[in-house]
Design an enzyme around this catalytic site. Sequence first.
Site, PDB file in Angstrom:
ATOM      1  N   HIS A   1      -0.629  -1.219  -8.413  1.00 37.71           N
ATOM      2  CA  HIS A   1      -0.909   0.154  -9.248  1.00 37.71           C
ATOM      3  C   HIS A   1      -2.478   0.395  -9.347  1.00 37.71           C
ATOM      4  O   HIS A   1      -3.269  -0.266  -9.765  1.00 37.71           O
ATOM      5  CB  HIS A   1      -0.447  -0.078 -10.738  1.00 37.71           C
ATOM      6  CG  HIS A   1       1.164  -0.348 -10.605  1.00 37.71           C
ATOM      7  ND1 HIS A   1       1.603  -0.716 -11.750  1.00 37.71           N
ATOM      8  CD2 HIS A   1       1.941   0.225  -9.830  1.00 37.71           C
ATOM      9  CE1 HIS A   1       2.964  -0.557 -11.440  1.00 37.71           C
ATOM     10  NE2 HIS A   1       3.262  -0.288 -10.101  1.00 37.71           N
TER      11      HIS A   1
ATOM     12  N   ARG B   1       2.015   4.123   4.758  1.00 36.25           N
ATOM     13  CA  ARG B   1       3.552   4.799   4.571  1.00 36.25           C
ATOM     14  C   ARG B   1       4.188   5.659   5.486  1.00 36.25           C
ATOM     15  O   ARG B   1       3.449   6.598   5.783  1.00 36.25           O
ATOM     16  CB  ARG B   1       3.583   5.305   3.261  1.00 36.25           C
ATOM     17  CG  ARG B   1       2.846   4.366   1.953  1.00 36.25           C
ATOM     18  CD  ARG B   1       2.549   5.068   0.586  1.00 36.25           C
ATOM     19  NE  ARG B   1       1.773   4.154  -0.153  1.00 36.25           N
ATOM     20  CZ  ARG B   1       1.250   4.385  -1.193  1.00 36.25           C
ATOM     21  NH1 ARG B   1       0.938   5.840  -1.331  1.00 36.25           N
ATOM     22  NH2 ARG B   1       0.437   3.363  -1.757  1.00 36.25           N
TER      23      ARG B   1
ATOM     24  N   GLY C   1      -4.087  16.023  -9.747  1.00 37.37           N
ATOM     25  CA  GLY C   1      -5.085  15.594  -9.277  1.00 37.37           C
ATOM     26  C   GLY C   1      -5.036  13.946  -9.518  1.00 37.37           C
ATOM     27  O   GLY C   1      -4.455  13.477 -10.269  1.00 37.37           O
TER      28      GLY C   1
ATOM     29  N   ASP D   1       5.352   3.510  -5.188  1.00 40.89           N
ATOM     30  CA  ASP D   1       4.110   4.211  -4.797  1.00 40.89           C
ATOM     31  C   ASP D   1       4.249   5.822  -5.337  1.00 40.89           C
ATOM     32  O   ASP D   1       3.646   6.671  -4.742  1.00 40.89           O
ATOM     33  CB  ASP D   1       3.697   3.999  -3.470  1.00 40.89           C
ATOM     34  CG  ASP D   1       3.549   2.709  -2.749  1.00 40.89           C
ATOM     35  OD1 ASP D   1       3.043   2.031  -3.286  1.00 40.89           O
ATOM     36  OD2 ASP D   1       4.300   2.655  -1.938  1.00 40.89           O
TER      37      ASP D   1
END
Length: 452
Positions: free
Chosen positions: A54, A316, A439, A26
């Site tokens: 992904h 997470r 970003g 990740d």
Amino acid sequence: MPDNSLIDYCRERGNVAGVVGLQYGDEGKGKIITALQKHFKLVVRAQGGGNAGHTIMVNGKHLVLNHLPSGLAGDETTGVLGQGMVINIKTVADEIKRLEAVGKQMQDQNNIVLMGGAQFILPSLQGKLDTYGSAAIGTTGKGIGPAYSLKADRQPTTFNDMVTRPDFCKQGFESLINKYSQDTQLDLAAIIDEFDKHRELLLRLIDEGYIRFDPENSTVVDAYHGRTPILLEGAQALMLDLNQGTYPFVTSSDTGFSGLMSGSGCPDINTRIGVMKPYTTRVGAGPFMSQLVDAEQEEVFVNAVGERGATTGRMRSIGALNFVELRHALRRTCPDILAVTKLDILPQLGAATNIVTAYHDEASEKQYQNTLPPMRDLTGRVDRFYDGIIPITESLTVPQANIAGITDFREIPDAYHPYIQKIINESGFAGSRLVFGTGPDNDEYCEAQIAA
Ligand code: IMP
């Protein structure tokens, strides 16, 4: 818009580049792959399967791919599913449909190659086996570990077997049921039924021109010798590597550059790209020595930045940078390019963070700087994995300036430089190129070079 210097750098070094994660997955590898993909003709997945997730953007729409390489988003790229992968063909078909739904032409485009040596996964077989015993590890439940176990056990579970000798596969299922029947409730009829459906689906996808089947596993090696630009796309990351990670709290494949080569047949990688975040996250069980202790801060961070597993949607766990892990990962991968993604969301960590700089073993007085200590207690609570080993921390100021969308490194405010410098100095990165994600959009990143 960043210039093409990253691509030029790869091009000068040779025709193959590989991208791997350096932490617990990740890290945003998909973004780096998307940035590079326009130069590469083949984008290749070589290990793992539906456990990866992904997130990519196609025609302005976000979608999550689990099996298909994220570099497939490019117009002229062929995505290869290498023989080191473990694949649920039904979810591949779903991914093809989702790509079509966002306007990508998938039929008769030479878009997807499936190597015959890859392993097939049936939820009723490997998926079911994944629910026994491995729950303590917190697997994604996609059948990954059992699929690799059957492969190591040389069972007839390749796509070549599925296509050319289905009866042999079915006999194999019968003996597997006998082997595992004491602890599991595998249902032979359900497995055979699912196998037939998956086989039919695969043959249809091949027949209708959605998938090109490569029984000799030679697509990538041929491309290599033909000097075709190849991008090898890693899944998961080094701390989850079967050999180099936090075993047994790992996935079941080789997640480093060697896995990319062995799982695709590519004999070399000319540019090695390692991807990390400027903080740490982990899904599933296992040691997490830099985890944020403040649950409220963790929740704020998760909600602010959407740090949930792309495959399972699980929250997470969030942590500070852990330089023992990073040095461990970098010494075992030696990337030429270090990509630090998500720099723009760093401010959400708060004003300061306690980075981990070493581990101290209270019993032996040994200090661990750049390699992980052996795991101590696997049966007990999370805090016992490294029982008696204390993380040594140091407070680091977190920059608070907004850098969203910056594409020129010279515009990154001074407030970020101590944090960036710390990453370079403390991680032991020996390459000369850096990339920083600023970003979520594909072109929101900037590049920097370390003076020689
Ligand atoms: P498995 O790969 O499903 O066997 O899961 C083994 C461990 O790896 C679990 O802790 C999973 O949460 C973790 N894992 C597997 N794939 C990924 C991934 O793509 N990102 C993050 N964690 C993963």
